[in-house]
Design a protein around this motif. Structure first.
Motif, mmCIF file in Angstrom:
data_model
loop_
_atom_site.group_PDB
_atom_site.id
_atom_site.type_symbol
_atom_site.label_atom_id
_atom_site.label_comp_id
_atom_site.label_asym_id
_atom_site.label_seq_id
_atom_site.Cartn_x
_atom_site.Cartn_y
_atom_site.Cartn_z
ATOM 1 N N GLU A 119 0.827 -1.208 0.000
ATOM 2 C CA GLU A 119 0.000 0.000 0.000
ATOM 3 C C GLU A 119 0.862 1.259 0.000
ATOM 4 O O GLU A 119 0.463 2.295 -0.503
ATOM 5 C CB GLU A 119 -0.933 0.000 1.216
ATOM 6 C CG GLU A 119 -2.089 -0.974 1.045
ATOM 7 C CD GLU A 119 -3.059 -0.955 2.209
ATOM 8 O OE1 GLU A 119 -3.343 0.135 2.722
ATOM 9 O OE2 GLU A 119 -3.516 -2.039 2.599
ATOM 10 N N SER A 120 2.068 1.156 0.576
ATOM 11 C CA SER A 120 2.894 2.354 0.689
ATOM 12 C C SER A 120 3.651 2.677 -0.607
ATOM 13 O O SER A 120 4.098 3.807 -0.791
ATOM 14 C CB SER A 120 3.878 2.193 1.846
ATOM 15 O OG SER A 120 4.561 0.968 1.711
ATOM 16 N N THR A 121 3.813 1.693 -1.483
ATOM 17 C CA THR A 121 4.600 1.960 -2.700
ATOM 18 C C THR A 121 3.764 1.930 -3.985
ATOM 19 O O THR A 121 4.245 2.342 -5.039
ATOM 20 C CB THR A 121 5.742 0.933 -2.864
ATOM 21 O OG1 THR A 121 5.179 -0.381 -2.788
ATOM 22 C CG2 THR A 121 6.801 1.084 -1.796
ATOM 23 N N ALA A 122 2.513 1.440 -3.893
ATOM 24 C CA ALA A 122 1.744 1.207 -5.118
ATOM 25 C C ALA A 122 1.441 2.501 -5.879
ATOM 26 O O ALA A 122 1.714 2.602 -7.078
ATOM 27 C CB ALA A 122 0.454 0.459 -4.789
ATOM 28 N N LEU A 123 0.893 3.491 -5.169
ATOM 29 C CA LEU A 123 0.510 4.722 -5.867
ATOM 30 C C LEU A 123 1.751 5.427 -6.420
ATOM 31 O O LEU A 123 1.755 5.915 -7.553
ATOM 32 C CB LEU A 123 -0.265 5.652 -4.925
ATOM 33 C CG LEU A 123 -0.867 6.896 -5.586
ATOM 34 C CD1 LEU A 123 -1.898 6.515 -6.626
ATOM 35 C CD2 LEU A 123 -1.509 7.823 -4.545
ATOM 36 N N GLY A 124 2.818 5.437 -5.609
ATOM 37 C CA GLY A 124 4.069 6.047 -6.057
ATOM 38 C C GLY A 124 4.592 5.379 -7.320
ATOM 39 O O GLY A 124 5.072 6.046 -8.243
ATOM 40 N N SER A 125 4.471 4.045 -7.372
ATOM 41 C CA SER A 125 4.941 3.319 -8.554
ATOM 42 C C SER A 125 4.143 3.729 -9.783
ATOM 43 O O SER A 125 4.693 3.920 -10.871
ATOM 44 C CB SER A 125 4.792 1.808 -8.353
ATOM 45 O OG SER A 125 5.472 1.402 -7.199
ATOM 46 N N LEU A 126 2.836 3.871 -9.604
ATOM 47 C CA LEU A 126 1.978 4.255 -10.729
ATOM 48 C C LEU A 126 2.314 5.671 -11.209
ATOM 49 O O LEU A 126 2.336 5.939 -12.419
ATOM 50 C CB LEU A 126 0.506 4.187 -10.309
ATOM 51 C CG LEU A 126 -0.256 2.954 -10.766
ATOM 52 C CD1 LEU A 126 0.354 1.682 -10.199
ATOM 53 C CD2 LEU A 126 -1.712 3.029 -10.348
ATOM 54 N N ILE A 127 2.587 6.560 -10.255
ATOM 55 C CA ILE A 127 2.942 7.931 -10.628
ATOM 56 C C ILE A 127 4.265 7.927 -11.386
ATOM 57 O O ILE A 127 4.427 8.614 -12.399
ATOM 58 C CB ILE A 127 3.025 8.823 -9.366
ATOM 59 C CG1 ILE A 127 1.631 8.966 -8.747
ATOM 60 C CG2 ILE A 127 3.613 10.192 -9.695
ATOM 61 C CD1 ILE A 127 1.620 9.623 -7.389
ATOM 62 N N PHE A 128 5.195 7.101 -10.914
ATOM 63 C CA PHE A 128 6.487 6.996 -11.593
ATOM 64 C C PHE A 128 6.293 6.545 -13.039
ATOM 65 O O PHE A 128 6.878 7.109 -13.970
ATOM 66 C CB PHE A 128 7.388 6.007 -10.832
ATOM 67 C CG PHE A 128 8.643 5.654 -11.583
ATOM 68 C CD1 PHE A 128 9.745 6.500 -11.538
ATOM 69 C CD2 PHE A 128 8.715 4.499 -12.357
ATOM 70 C CE1 PHE A 128 10.897 6.189 -12.251
ATOM 71 C CE2 PHE A 128 9.855 4.186 -13.080
ATOM 72 C CZ PHE A 128 10.955 5.033 -13.023
#
Lengths: 299, 418
Positions: A152-161
């Protein structure tokens, strides 16, 4: 003169009709559905603004809608700062026409031509915890990479990347076009006055690419709040894991059309949400555009 | 509101464009069959050949759509007065949504006498609760349990676990050989719902289901929370980075022998055999809480065949649906598709399917599907999301139980008094 007017009307009519029939009419249909309750798939009673109130203020919609809206805001801010910030620097580097700058220009722009679906699948594989390129590369330097799309802590960041990787080139190109319109004399004069790259970027280039900033701001805003393809492909309809990547586009789709095994179709609430999203994006874009246009003149 | 107003029809037509373009005008004597099983087209072609032989002049044209968009395509087409003459319909809540709009023809023993061939539990899955009428002929029962790669177990000298204690020992023994016990990850939410049902049902038992029906228990009940707490133990047996491992990856880990068990449904059997014909496959019940306790599998009905209420070829469509409720059809369906037909008198020749069918004698319902998919928010969307969070470590079992109960209390009356 009258003849010419007729000609113009005749040429415009097919396009205007197509737009009216396939865009405006369905939109008005959706607008109307937003005011009806549904019994199964059939509109039942006129319920006034009840669907809008449900979507904004009542369970179970409220929590999902505001969590998703918050994610959209995060996406917008991050894309403005990181994607477009980096694009600005890259555009400046390309402007300097260093050796091989044309090759780099192509490389930077290349991902833009890929469809979001291809980019999504590609990066889903790259970020895979067992077979992915990213964790394999990290393992070479002794780092045990997390399941990027599963945390949950890295998923949105990965998508933004990934979104940044995809559209960096577009923003860079728009900035570059803006920078190329700056008269050479202005830049040279600044340099003669001893301006460093940092000063040039902040004091000379930034105000003079204001029209490009306007375009990028508006496009990024609309893109961020209509975000759908990438989260759908990479995180699924529910914004996996546990709604960590849920955005308004996914909430709308789930509400209106249901999901394969879990959600039910609810055109009334789905239409209400679509209307609200449309109004929000249209109004905010119009206001922002007005403000940014004024800023262009002021600068 | 006039259902056939131009604006509405236009919107629906646009949405259903894919479906409508695909359905070219049929010749007289042709009826169309709509399905979400693109992979079963060949089998259905074969099945309908028999029907046409028995009913000369009626040809069945198969239209197969992508499963993920099937509901949307069907509902929009039906709302626009189009759609197949016979349609594959979902069960339980998915059926209700379409049936209560009046798009399916009600079936009974006067228009489909063969309904007498089908057990009441199967018919219940295709019944609209509001009017108690049947709207589709059920086509398959599915069993959720553990698919086992026997070769992997034999090579490691380990036997598949039958209790929770054995899960830990078998897992450790396999890990020593570099094999993961369970192939599943938690990245695909709808699989999390299945995963939780498989492992918690043996700990809950039929009494819990009865208590849910009366409102004596909710998902906040200590029994349910304890079952979820136990489920957390299984994380040690899942692949590395399991929160990022999706359904397809889990299947591949199992098929390639990197993991020994795939927690899933009997609907995987045909697909697994096709993908790896050499696979030495077994299907077993999930572990019991203690040795000797019943090992409940989870059983549900998958869907049915419905008749379009507005079909211009209703008489022929009914003939087809009647044929699809006969043991002859059930037998061929089972052997071609590896599914268990609920029709009485169907003989299952495949030993593995016979085993699955026998396991079904000790079964629990698929609770979130059979009881909680009738209104929004559905038990399935609440459960899959919450379990995914719990497995990822951001929610406790008690939070999951409370969240699901609170969500369902919005429409499920027995929970409202809690």
């Amino acid at each position: 003169m009258r003849r010419q007017g007729l000609w113009i009307a005749a040429l415009l009519t097919p396009a205007a009709l197509t737009m009216a029939v396939f865009v405006v009419w369905p939109m008005l249909g959706a607008f109307r559905y937003a005011f009806f309750s549904f019994n199964g798939l059939l509109p039942a009673d006129f319920v006034g603004l009840s669907n809008f109130v449900d979507v904004l203020a009542r369970a179970p919609f409220k929590a999902a809608v505001f969590a998703a809206l918050w994610h959209n805001i995060i996406v917008f801010v991050c894309l403005m700062l990181f994607q477009n910030g980096l694009a600005y620097l890259i555009a400046y580097a390309l402007l300097k026409q260093w050796p091989l700058h044309r090759v780099h220009q192509v490389i930077v722009f290349l991902p833009v031509v890929l469809s979001a679906v291809i980019v999504g699948f590609l990066w889903k594989l790259f970020l895979h915890p067992l077979f992915g390129l990213v964790n394999a590369a990290l393992a070479l330097v002794g780092i045990h990479g997390p399941p990027w799309l599963g945390n949950e802590s890295t998923a949105l960041g990965s998508l933004i990347f990934v979104n940044g990787w995809h559209f960096l080139g577009m923003a860079a190109l728009i900035f570059l076009a803006g920078m190329q319109r700056i008269p050479q004399e202005v830049m040279e004069a600044a340099r003669i006055d001893g301006a460093s790259d940092g000063v040039l970027l902040r004091r000379i280039v930034w105000p003079l690419v204001a029209p490009a900033v306007t375009i990028i701001f508006i496009l990024t805003f609309i893109g961020s709040f209509n975000w759908f393809e990438l989260p759908y492909v990479m995180a699924g309809l529910t914004g996996s894991p546990g709604g960590a990547t849920d955005v308004l586009g996914l909430v709308f789709y789930r509400t209106a059309f249901g999901s394969v095994s879990s959600g039910l179709q609810d055109f009334g609430h789905g239409s209400a949400l679509a209307v609200l999203m449309f109004l929000f994006i249209a109004v905010f874009s119009a206001v922002a555009l007005r403000f940014l246009r004024r800023r262009e003149i002021a600068l | 509101m006039n259902a056939a107003s131009p604006a509405r029809r236009l919107l629906l037509a646009t949405l259903a464009a894919a479906g409508l373009i695909a359905s070219a005008p049929a010749r007289a004597g042709d009826i169309t069959f709509w399905t979400w099983r693109q992979e079963d087209r060949a089998a259905y072609t074969e099945l309908f050949k028999d029907f046409t032989a028995a009913n000369p002049g009626i040809n069945v044209k198969i239209e197969a759509f992508e499963a993920a968009n099937y509901n949307t395509i069907v509902s929009t087409a039906l709302a626009g007065g189009k759609g197949g003459d016979v349609l594959q319909a979902r069960a339980y809540g998915g059926l209700e949504l379409v049936a209560k709009s009046g798009y399916y023809l009600p079936l009974d023993t006067t228009n489909v006498p063969e309904l007498a061939n089908i057990p009441p539990a199967a018919l219940a899955a295709e019944t609209l609760r509001a009017d108690g009428r049947v709207y589709a002929v059920p086509f398959a029962s599915q069993t959720l349990g553990l698919l086992v790669n026997k070769e992997v177990f034999a090579k490691a000298g380990v036997t598949p676990p039958t209790t929770w204690a054995e899960v830990a020992t078998a897992g450790a023994a396999l890990k020593a050989k570099g094999v993961t016990l369970i192939a599943n990850g938690t990245a695909t939410p709808w699989m999390d719902e299945i995963f939780a049902a498989i492992f918690t049902n043996p700990m809950l038992g039929p009494d819990f289901v009865a208590d849910l029906q009366t409102g004596k228990a909710s998902f906040s009940d200590p029994r349910y929370v304890a079952a979820l707490t136990k489920l957390l133990d299984i994380r040690a047996q899942l692949p590395d980075g399991f929160t990022g491992v999706d359904y397809a990856t889990g299947q591949q880990l199992f098929l390639s022998g990197r993991a020994a068990i795939f927690a899933g449904g009997s609907f995987e059997i045909a697909n697994f055999r096709k993908q790896n014909p050499k696979l030495d496959l077994d299907f077993i019940a999930p572990p019991a809480p203690t040795a000797g306790a019943p090992q409940y599998v989870t059983r549900f009905f998958d869907g049915g065949y419905a008749v379009n209420a507005k079909s211009p070829n209703q008489a022929d469509a009914l003939k087809l649906v009647r044929y699809m409720a006969t043991p002859a059809y059930g037998n061929k369906f089972a052997s071609l598709l590896g599914n268990i037909s609920p029709i009485k008198g169907v003989v299952i020749t495949d030993p593995l399917l016979a085993k699955v069918s026998a396991l079904g004698d000790t079964s629990m319902p698929y609770i979130t599907l059979a009881m909680f998919r009738f209104e929004s928010p559905t038990g399935s969307e609440l459960m899959s999301n919450a379990v995914q969070k719990m497995m990822g470590g951001t929610e406790t079992p008690q939070q999951v139980g409370d969240e699901v109960t609170t969500g369902l209390a919005k429409w499920y009356k027995p929970f409202q008094k809690n």
